[in-house]
Design a protein around this motif. Structure first.
Motif, PDB file in Angstrom:
ATOM      1  N   ALA A 181       2.707  -7.426  -8.976  1.00 25.96           N
ATOM      2  CA  ALA A 181       2.539  -7.755  -7.552  1.00 25.96           C
ATOM      3  C   ALA A 181       3.287  -9.039  -7.203  1.00 25.96           C
ATOM      4  O   ALA A 181       3.916  -9.145  -6.151  1.00 25.96           O
ATOM      5  CB  ALA A 181       1.058  -7.890  -7.216  1.00 25.96           C
ATOM      6  N   THR A 238       6.440  -9.252  -4.642  1.00 29.48           N
ATOM      7  CA  THR A 238       6.349 -10.115  -3.465  1.00 29.48           C
ATOM      8  C   THR A 238       7.558 -11.042  -3.373  1.00 29.48           C
ATOM      9  O   THR A 238       8.148 -11.220  -2.297  1.00 29.48           O
ATOM     10  CB  THR A 238       5.045 -10.941  -3.528  1.00 29.48           C
ATOM     11  N   ALA A 272      10.328 -10.992  -0.410  1.00 32.61           N
ATOM     12  CA  ALA A 272      10.563 -12.179   0.411  1.00 32.61           C
ATOM     13  C   ALA A 272      12.017 -12.628   0.297  1.00 32.61           C
ATOM     14  O   ALA A 272      12.641 -13.021   1.293  1.00 32.61           O
ATOM     15  CB  ALA A 272       9.610 -13.301  -0.004  1.00 32.61           C
ATOM     16  N   SER A 314       9.330  -6.219   7.191  1.00 34.62           N
ATOM     17  CA  SER A 314       9.303  -7.668   7.016  1.00 34.62           C
ATOM     18  C   SER A 314      10.395  -8.352   7.822  1.00 34.62           C
ATOM     19  O   SER A 314      10.204  -9.454   8.332  1.00 34.62           O
ATOM     20  CB  SER A 314       9.466  -8.031   5.533  1.00 34.62           C
ATOM     21  N   THR A 365       6.960 -14.022   4.918  1.00 37.14           N
ATOM     22  CA  THR A 365       6.997 -12.688   4.315  1.00 37.14           C
ATOM     23  C   THR A 365       6.009 -12.602   3.157  1.00 37.14           C
ATOM     24  O   THR A 365       5.325 -11.591   2.983  1.00 37.14           O
ATOM     25  CB  THR A 365       8.415 -12.348   3.824  1.00 37.14           C
ATOM     26  N   VAL A 366       5.915 -13.677   2.382  1.00 31.91           N
ATOM     27  CA  VAL A 366       4.928 -13.699   1.297  1.00 31.91           C
ATOM     28  C   VAL A 366       3.529 -13.532   1.871  1.00 31.91           C
ATOM     29  O   VAL A 366       2.677 -12.863   1.295  1.00 31.91           O
ATOM     30  CB  VAL A 366       5.034 -15.032   0.501  1.00 31.91           C
ATOM     31  N   VAL A 388       1.969  -5.539  -2.742  1.00 34.03           N
ATOM     32  CA  VAL A 388       2.341  -6.947  -2.794  1.00 34.03           C
ATOM     33  C   VAL A 388       1.092  -7.806  -3.000  1.00 34.03           C
ATOM     34  O   VAL A 388      -0.032  -7.301  -3.002  1.00 34.03           O
ATOM     35  CB  VAL A 388       3.087  -7.388  -1.511  1.00 34.03           C
ATOM     36  N   LEU A 389       1.314  -9.093  -3.169  1.00 35.09           N
ATOM     37  CA  LEU A 389       0.225 -10.013  -3.512  1.00 35.09           C
ATOM     38  C   LEU A 389      -0.950  -9.972  -2.541  1.00 35.09           C
ATOM     39  O   LEU A 389      -2.108  -9.898  -2.946  1.00 35.09           O
ATOM     40  CB  LEU A 389       0.776 -11.442  -3.542  1.00 35.09           C
ATOM     41  N   SER A 390      -0.634 -10.022  -1.239  1.00 32.33           N
ATOM     42  CA  SER A 390      -1.734 -10.095  -0.268  1.00 32.33           C
ATOM     43  C   SER A 390      -2.598  -8.846  -0.355  1.00 32.33           C
ATOM     44  O   SER A 390      -3.829  -8.919  -0.248  1.00 32.33           O
ATOM     45  CB  SER A 390      -1.180 -10.280   1.144  1.00 32.33           C
TER      46      SER A 390
END
Lengths: 230, 252
Positions: A13, A17, A21, A102, A163-164, A183-185
């Motif tokens: 992830a 990310t 980004a 994004s 974007t992150v 992704v991370l979120s």
């Protein structure tokens, strides 16, 4: 609480990310610069309308973008037609789809600082360059771009960071695919919903530290640039 | 300044009294996403019969459970499994002895394309790009889909094609919009539809999805919450539940 280790899921992830980004920021610098230049120099009466469209993602809920993107990326939208070129049927649930989302979502964060920098520069440097017989292209590359460097720096950092931090749009068009759209979120959201709070904590704290460092660094750099400009 | 302030104070009082009234009469219920349509109809029938309103919030079972554990103002939890209501009681959020199975869920493989799904063979052939399921970690319908694919022996082959909806409602939306050609959704979601193609997954391929209800501590003193649970057990609600393609503990 046991000490959490980064699972392969988490590592993937994070990598995803950063890739998303970085690619988004690169594309935004490439297409955002001419837009910012035009917005800063044009005397067209409708340019503020264009500027407003670019700024819309600042105030729109991500669900509005997510909804339109889902339809636009799907089989009956332009995204589906585009995907058809290489045999796919939709751009939703793909990394490419996330990049498109994004780019739209983070555009104001890149265009605005660059436009401001171009405007702050004024007409004068370009005029001087012209009297020295520099072609407009040459003047742009060797005069305008270097002068606007702080704006580019701010735009790139904000575009990357924003974007992150993207969540709602990805949740709606991503489909939660590990290594492709998770992704991370979204990973943090998943951890929270499944009560894996150790991992959620670790990632959330990491994100908070990242955001802190980004904003602090930018403030310091901006101050230094402002001082050296005096 | 003064009239403005009076107006503001008046408005605030109005809003607060309204909120108070809402708190007194309405029952807040957390509902697993698959049960959305049936729950709405049951709430409407409940209101017609008793005059009391039920405020429904939808989400995946895992998501709702997380919210309940953090003090969400729900009085009843209609889960999509029988594990989380038990867990709620064990961890002190639910009232002991109030759990019961209100519906037995069924999964169905569904596509808007009338020619796509022939049955199990469609999964074996794997001739599609994206297969939508609900997140198996938070949504029991997603877990059942994974179990069924494993039982048929196609899970490993299909895994790269799987896209996950955050709950069964989003999964349905992925298929409905055509972004995924097919997906495992709840039978209740397509109970009223005749278009597309479908394969009702045989019940022996996955553990029955026993959907349990539980009274939460926040609703322990609420007569509305108890009345709703009684209504949910009753024959009128039972008929609605079966109409949406669920089994009931009494009926099956």
């Amino acid at each position: 609480m046991p000490v959490p280790v980064l699972s392969s899921e988490t590592v993937s992830a994070i990598r995803l990310t950063v890739e998303l980004a970085a690619i988004t920021t690169a594309i935004l610098l490439f297409i955002g610069t001419p837009i910012a230049w035009w917005l800063a120099r044009s005397r067209a009466w409708w340019k503020e309308a264009v500027a407003t469209v670019v700024a819309l993602p600042l105030v729109l809920p991500p669900t509005v973008l997510g909804f339109y993107l889902l339809v636009a990326l799907g089989p009956s939208g332009p995204g589906g037609a585009l995907a058809g070129l290489w045999g796919g049927r939709t751009l939703a649930f793909t990394f490419e789809g996330l990049v498109i989302g994004s780019v739209i979502y983070s555009m104001p964060f890149v265009v605005q600082p660059i436009r401001n920098a171009f405007e702050a520069m004024g007409e004068r440097p370009m005029e001087v360059a012209a009297t020295l017989r520099a072609s407009p292209a040459r003047a742009f590359w060797s005069v305008a771009l270097p002068l606007a460097r702080p704006g580019f720096l701010t735009g790139a950092v904000l575009g990357f960071a924003h974007t992150v931090g993207e969540f709602g749009v990805v949740l709606m068009i991503g489909g939660n695919i590990p290594g492709e759209t998770k992704v991370l979120s979204v990973a943090i959201y998943d951890y929270v919903e499944t009560l894996r709070w150790g991992e959620a904590n670790l990632l959330a704290a990491g994100m908070a530290a990242f955001a802190f460092i980004v904003i602090l660094t930018m403030t310091i750099v901006e101050k230094r640039v402002a001082r050296s400009g005096d | 300044m003064k009239p403005l302030r009076m107006l503001a104070a008046g408005l605030a009082a109005l809003v607060l009294s309204g909120a108070q009234a809402a708190l007194a009469a309405d029952t807040n219920i957390a509902v697993a996403a698959n049960f959305t349509e049936a729950a709405k109809e049951i709430a409407a029938a409940f209101k017609e019969k008793t005059g009391e309103a039920a405020i429904l919030s939808f989400g995946s079972t895992g998501q709702l459970y997380t919210q309940i554990s953090q003090g969400a103002p729900f009085e009843i939890f209609l889960a999509a499994d029988d594990a989380r209501p038990v867990k709620a009681v064990k961890e002190g959020y639910g009232v002991e002895g109030t759990e019961f199975t209100y519906a037995i869920g069924k999964i169905v493989l569904w596509s808007t394309d009338a020619g796509l799904i022939a049955g199990e063979e469609t999964l074996k052939a794997g001739d599609f790009d994206k297969l939508a399921i609900a997140n198996p970690q938070t949504a029991p319908y997603g877990a059942a889909a994974v179990e069924a694919m494993k039982a048929i022996g196609v899970y490993a082959a299909l895994e790269p094609k799987i896209v996950q909806g955050n709950n069964i409602a989003q999964t349905f939306q992925f298929v409905q919009t055509g972004n995924a050609e097919l997906g495992f959704v709840a039978l209740s979601q397509i109970a009223g539809k005749s278009e597309g193609s479908r394969w009702e997954v045989p019940a022996d391929l996955y553990t029955p999805i026993r959907q349990d209800a539980v009274l939460l501590k926040k609703g322990e003193e609420s007569s509305g919450a108890k009345a709703f649970l009684d209504f949910l057990r009753g024959p009128e609600a039972g008929a609605i539940i079966e109409k949406y393609g669920y089994g009931t503990a009494a009926g099956s």
